[in-house]
Design an enzyme around this catalytic site. Structure first.
Site, short mmCIF file in Angstrom:
data_model
loop_
_atom_site.label_atom_id
_atom_site.label_comp_id
_atom_site.label_asym_id
_atom_site.label_seq_id
_atom_site.Cartn_x
_atom_site.Cartn_y
_atom_site.Cartn_z
N CYS A 11 13.85 -3.57 29.71
CA CYS A 11 14.54 -3.60 28.41
C CYS A 11 15.53 -4.74 28.43
O CYS A 11 16.35 -4.85 29.34
CB CYS A 11 15.26 -2.27 28.16
N CYS A 333 29.61 -7.27 9.44
CA CYS A 333 28.86 -7.17 10.69
C CYS A 333 28.07 -8.45 10.96
O CYS A 333 27.26 -8.50 11.88
CB CYS A 333 27.93 -5.96 10.68
#
Length: 392
Positions: A11, A333
């Site tokens: 990952c 964001c």
């Protein structure tokens, strides 16, 4: 943070994992400062740090494998499952739920969705934990065929997870890379998860958005509230309000507050908090933020905007620029769209800014900016007036 999944190349979602946390935080602030370099008078407050690990309140787990041996984590490039139950971003309390949920998948015979073959039922498991440790579990399914079995075995799950407060089935029939569908079937009497943040009990419905880092979300609301209290506006709009975090934190007995959000689920959550708190001067409405502003007969004194990554866009930026709004608090964001939107509002000058590390180990962060109307730069719309009657 040490991560065996990252080290084994299983990952790579945490793109900054190889850098020290201090370096990550400094890099994020420098990135934001560079993008907002056109505003040299901007005062930068110290960045808000996060815990390096165990900070996520929500697990978004793709489900693969078999019902007897499910894999909970992510999908690789070929659509095959990579089990990430020990991911360090989750606290120990969430880690403890994963083996229980894996066993439930087998008990309820929920066949994981096979992406390459387009077969199976269970696509994702979404688990959210409140600050008090209560849980919301959502089963994202291809069809509602499995719902009867989930209902049948739900008593076992509630016994195995005593903190389970809300359970639901979300139906996502399309074969596409999205997290959830439009249809939600709530399976418990309780329909909202109470998220207590700095004394405000926000209510989260299954399809409502909430920040994934509760501690940093609390710092975000505290900073916005401090700026609002300093400016003391008589009227305030919270655009893209979600479950009402900014609006409810900034409410007081003398201030008219309006929250606008396109999600009806989120508005229902915000209304529940408003009603329980007895906030007569606060109201929420489901709708498009830009359309609401453009149709308004009066502008408030202060506007808070908390848009998605694309930003507020030219229409809302243009309305704010030409309005009589005295101050804007912009929660972003995505500092790239933030810089673009600020450039479109030259009469509203950025005064203070702060980076809040909502997403450690990644390049993402939240930025909060206070803008104030330049002298002589007032727009054409009259300001809203203070009233004494509660909004209805």
């Amino acid at each position: 943070m040490q991560c065996s999944y990252f080290d084994a190349d299983r990952c790579r979602s945490c793109t900054l994992l190889g850098r020290s946390y201090a370096d990550q935080l400094a890099g994020k602030e420098e990135h934001c400062r560079t993008l907002l370099a056109d505003f040299p008078a901007l005062e930068w407050l110290p960045p808000v740090a996060s815990r390096e690990s165990g900070f996520r309140n929500k697990a978004k787990m793709a489900v693969a494998g078999t019902a007897e041996d499910p894999q909970l984590g992510i999908l690789d490039g070929g659509g095959r499952g990579v089990d990430l139950r020990e991911c360090g971003l989750y606290p120990a309390s969430l880690h403890a739920t994963f083996p229980v949920l894996a066993e439930f998948v087998g008990r309820a015979r929920l066949t994981p969705y096979d992406v390459p073959r387009r077969r199976g039922q269970l696509k994702n498991l979404l688990v959210t934990e409140s600050p008090d440790g209560e849980l919301m579990v959502r089963f994202v399914l291809r069809t509602d065929e499995s719902v009867v079995r989930i209902r049948k075995h739900l008593p076992w799950l509630r016994q195995a997870l005593p903190k389970l407060a809300v359970a639901s089935a979300n139906i996502l029939p399309e074969h596409k890379a999205v997290l959830e569908g439009e249809r939600e079937i709530v399976l418990t009497d309780q329909q909202t998860l109470r998220m207590g943040v700095d004394g405000v009990d926000l209510h989260l419905r299954p399809q409502s958005f909430f920040q994934t880092n509760t501690d940093v979300a609390a710092a975000l609301y505290r900073q916005a509230r401090a700026w609002v209290d300093e400016l003391a506006p008589a009227s305030l709009w919270d655009l893209y309000c979600g479950v009402g975090g900014f609006a409810l934190h900034c409410a007081d007995g003398d201030r008219n507050v309006t929250g606008i959000e396109v999600s009806r689920e989120a508005i229902a959550s915000a209304e529940l908090t408003r009603a329980q708190a007895g906030l007569g001067r606060v109201r929420f409405e489901a709708g498009d933020a830009t359309a609401f502003a453009l149709a308004a007969e009066q502008a408030p004194e202060l506007v808070i905007v908390n848009p998605p990554r694309r930003g507020i866009g030219p229409d809302l930026a243009g309305w704010l620029e030409s309005s009589s709004v005295r101050s804007v608090i912009y929660s972003s964001c995505n500092a790239v769209s933030l810089a673009r939107d600020l450039a479109a509002m030259p009469s509203l000058r950025p005064r203070r800014a702060r980076v809040l590390d909502m997403f450690p180990q990644t390049a993402h962060y939240e930025a909060l900016v206070l803008l104030e109307r330049a002298p002589g730069g007032a727009g054409q719309r009259p300001p809203a007036t203070r009233t004494t009657a509660p909004l209805t």
